[in-house]
Design a protein around this motif. Structure first.
Motif, PDB file in Angstrom:
ATOM      1  N   VAL A 147      49.868   4.219  33.995  1.00 54.68           N
ATOM      2  CA  VAL A 147      49.024   3.708  35.082  1.00 54.68           C
ATOM      3  C   VAL A 147      48.360   4.860  35.822  1.00 54.68           C
ATOM      4  N   ASN A 148      49.127   5.868  36.175  1.00 51.25           N
ATOM      5  CA  ASN A 148      48.552   7.012  36.894  1.00 51.25           C
ATOM      6  C   ASN A 148      47.480   7.709  36.072  1.00 51.25           C
ATOM      7  N   SER A 149      47.713   7.833  34.783  1.00 52.68           N
ATOM      8  CA  SER A 149      46.731   8.474  33.908  1.00 52.68           C
ATOM      9  C   SER A 149      45.458   7.644  33.797  1.00 52.68           C
ATOM     10  N   LEU A 150      45.613   6.335  33.614  1.00 55.68           N
ATOM     11  CA  LEU A 150      44.436   5.471  33.467  1.00 55.68           C
ATOM     12  C   LEU A 150      43.541   5.467  34.706  1.00 55.68           C
ATOM     13  N   LEU A 151      44.105   5.780  35.846  1.00 53.87           N
ATOM     14  CA  LEU A 151      43.338   5.745  37.087  1.00 53.87           C
ATOM     15  C   LEU A 151      42.711   7.094  37.445  1.00 53.87           C
ATOM     16  N   THR A 152      42.785   8.074  36.530  1.00 51.00           N
ATOM     17  CA  THR A 152      42.163   9.377  36.780  1.00 51.00           C
ATOM     18  C   THR A 152      41.017   9.602  35.802  1.00 51.00           C
ATOM     19  N   ARG A 153      40.212  10.596  36.121  1.00 54.30           N
ATOM     20  CA  ARG A 153      39.110  10.971  35.218  1.00 54.30           C
ATOM     21  C   ARG A 153      39.632  11.580  33.913  1.00 54.30           C
ATOM     22  N   ALA A 154      40.882  12.000  33.904  1.00 49.78           N
ATOM     23  CA  ALA A 154      41.461  12.619  32.709  1.00 49.78           C
ATOM     24  C   ALA A 154      41.582  11.632  31.549  1.00 49.78           C
ATOM     25  N   ALA A 155      41.611  10.343  31.853  1.00 49.27           N
ATOM     26  CA  ALA A 155      41.695   9.319  30.801  1.00 49.27           C
ATOM     27  C   ALA A 155      40.277   9.056  30.289  1.00 49.27           C
ATOM     28  N   HIS A 156      39.791   9.937  29.438  1.00 54.08           N
ATOM     29  CA  HIS A 156      38.400   9.879  28.986  1.00 54.08           C
ATOM     30  C   HIS A 156      38.040   8.561  28.323  1.00 54.08           C
ATOM     31  N   ALA A 157      38.987   7.955  27.634  1.00 54.52           N
ATOM     32  CA  ALA A 157      38.711   6.683  26.958  1.00 54.52           C
ATOM     33  C   ALA A 157      38.478   5.551  27.953  1.00 54.52           C
ATOM     34  N   GLU A 158      38.895   5.757  29.203  1.00 54.18           N
ATOM     35  CA  GLU A 158      38.740   4.717  30.217  1.00 54.18           C
ATOM     36  C   GLU A 158      38.126   5.227  31.515  1.00 54.18           C
ATOM     37  N   TYR A 159      37.282   6.252  31.415  1.00 55.41           N
ATOM     38  CA  TYR A 159      36.542   6.684  32.599  1.00 55.41           C
ATOM     39  C   TYR A 159      35.080   6.831  32.236  1.00 55.41           C
ATOM     40  N   PRO A 160      34.200   6.098  32.837  1.00 54.81           N
ATOM     41  CA  PRO A 160      34.505   5.049  33.804  1.00 54.81           C
ATOM     42  C   PRO A 160      35.260   3.898  33.137  1.00 54.81           C
ATOM     43  N   HIS A 161      35.921   3.092  33.966  1.00 50.47           N
ATOM     44  CA  HIS A 161      36.763   2.018  33.452  1.00 50.47           C
ATOM     45  C   HIS A 161      35.960   1.009  32.646  1.00 50.47           C
ATOM     46  N   SER A 162      36.590   0.520  31.593  1.00 48.82           N
ATOM     47  CA  SER A 162      36.025  -0.595  30.836  1.00 48.82           C
ATOM     48  C   SER A 162      36.020  -1.828  31.728  1.00 48.82           C
ATOM     49  N   ARG A 163      35.112  -2.720  31.424  1.00 48.32           N
ATOM     50  CA  ARG A 163      35.168  -4.040  32.058  1.00 48.32           C
ATOM     51  C   ARG A 163      35.952  -4.924  31.101  1.00 48.32           C
ATOM     52  N   THR A 164      36.890  -5.678  31.640  1.00 45.31           N
ATOM     53  CA  THR A 164      37.706  -6.552  30.808  1.00 45.31           C
ATOM     54  C   THR A 164      37.699  -7.962  31.385  1.00 45.31           C
ATOM     55  N   ARG A 165      37.921  -8.899  30.503  1.00 45.25           N
ATOM     56  CA  ARG A 165      38.090 -10.298  30.893  1.00 45.25           C
ATOM     57  C   ARG A 165      39.179 -10.862  30.005  1.00 45.25           C
ATOM     58  N   ARG A 166      40.213 -11.429  30.635  1.00 45.12           N
ATOM     59  CA  ARG A 166      41.378 -11.942  29.923  1.00 45.12           C
ATOM     60  C   ARG A 166      41.393 -13.465  29.953  1.00 45.12           C
ATOM     61  N   LEU A 167      41.693 -14.044  28.820  1.00 44.17           N
ATOM     62  CA  LEU A 167      41.867 -15.489  28.704  1.00 44.17           C
ATOM     63  C   LEU A 167      43.294 -15.739  28.242  1.00 44.17           C
ATOM     64  N   ILE A 168      43.978 -16.630  28.943  1.00 43.44           N
ATOM     65  CA  ILE A 168      45.385 -16.933  28.632  1.00 43.44           C
ATOM     66  C   ILE A 168      45.493 -18.437  28.425  1.00 43.44           C
ATOM     67  N   THR A 169      46.079 -18.832  27.297  1.00 40.07           N
ATOM     68  CA  THR A 169      46.200 -20.249  26.972  1.00 40.07           C
ATOM     69  C   THR A 169      47.565 -20.552  26.380  1.00 40.07           C
ATOM     70  N   ASN A 170      47.838 -21.842  26.237  1.00 39.01           N
ATOM     71  CA  ASN A 170      49.018 -22.343  25.529  1.00 39.01           C
ATOM     72  C   ASN A 170      50.311 -21.693  26.028  1.00 39.01           C
ATOM     73  N   VAL A 171      50.491 -21.685  27.341  1.00 39.36           N
ATOM     74  CA  VAL A 171      51.690 -21.101  27.937  1.00 39.36           C
ATOM     75  C   VAL A 171      52.873 -22.023  27.668  1.00 39.36           C
ATOM     76  N   ARG A 172      53.912 -21.460  27.111  1.00 42.89           N
ATOM     77  CA  ARG A 172      55.138 -22.197  26.813  1.00 42.89           C
ATOM     78  C   ARG A 172      56.326 -21.448  27.411  1.00 42.89           C
ATOM     79  N   VAL A 173      57.227 -22.195  28.024  1.00 43.36           N
ATOM     80  CA  VAL A 173      58.452 -21.616  28.584  1.00 43.36           C
ATOM     81  C   VAL A 173      59.617 -22.342  27.918  1.00 43.36           C
ATOM     82  N   PRO A 174      60.019 -21.869  26.728  1.00 45.54           N
ATOM     83  CA  PRO A 174      61.063 -22.588  25.994  1.00 45.54           C
ATOM     84  C   PRO A 174      62.479 -22.353  26.513  1.00 45.54           C
ATOM     85  N   HIS A 175      62.695 -21.271  27.252  1.00 44.66           N
ATOM     86  CA  HIS A 175      64.059 -20.941  27.678  1.00 44.66           C
ATOM     87  C   HIS A 175      64.082 -20.506  29.137  1.00 44.66           C
TER      88      HIS A 175
END
Length: 176
Positions: free
Chosen positions: A83-111
């Motif tokens: 987390v600390n690395s991703l929030l710095t400029r040193a994380a070249h793969a994520e600076y500037p930060h990517s834009r993300t959008r998450r979709l979550i479906t079919n939530v099951r709580v079997p236990h």
């Protein structure tokens, strides 16, 4: 340490109250918002002190961390470092930060037992960076601890990718 394979004695899925499932869904949606907004320090607080974040390799989705290679296998200390690395400029793969959008479906709580819940949910994480759209799809396999106040925290947060390989992006530089 509790892992996905050492879950406690369970209550049958039919006995898991709908209200509890809805609470778990709400927790997952709030978590997705924290990640999409890059509020990673707040997201980190969703883990127990012994919490783990894991992403198995694409060729061994059901692999065991003790025996198989994982793309990501972080305990709480390593997760804090990530987390600390991703929030710095040193994380070249994520600076500037990517834009993300998450979709979550079919939530099951079997236990559910003794304040621990296992759950599965399908996900799609869309990542946009430098004019390129990458999509990661798969299934979450989590173990949650329910605290006395009803809040949830991750004991195990596992993202199992359905991809055959990490192409065209070749890596996981975001938190799935």
């Amino acid at each position: 340490m509790v892992t996905e394979t050492s879950a406690p004695a369970t209550v049958p899925a039919a006995a898991v109250p709908d209200a509890l499932v809805r609470s778990v869904e709400h927790f997952l949606y709030e978590e997705a918002e924290l990640l999409d907004q890059w509020r990673l320090h707040e997201w980190l607080e969703l883990f127990t002190p012994g919490g783990q974040y894991m992403v198995p390799s694409t060729d061994r989705p059901d692999g065991e961390p003790a025996h198989d290679l994982f793309l990501i296998q972080d305990d709480r200390f390593l997760l804090e470092q990530r987390v600390n690395s991703l929030l710095t400029r040193a994380a070249h793969a994520e600076y500037p930060h990517s834009r993300t959008r998450r979709l979550i479906t079919n939530v099951r709580v079997p236990h559910a037992a003794d304040g621990l819940l296992t759950l599965t949910a399908n996900f799609a994480v869309h990542r946009v960076r430098s004019g390129t759209l990458d999509t990661y799809v798969g299934q979450y396999r989590h173990v949650l601890q329910q605290e006395e106040n009803g809040a949830f925290r991750f004991v195990v947060r596992k993202a199992v990718l359905d991809l055959d390989a990490l192409r065209p992006h070749g890596k996981v530089s975001i938190i799935l």
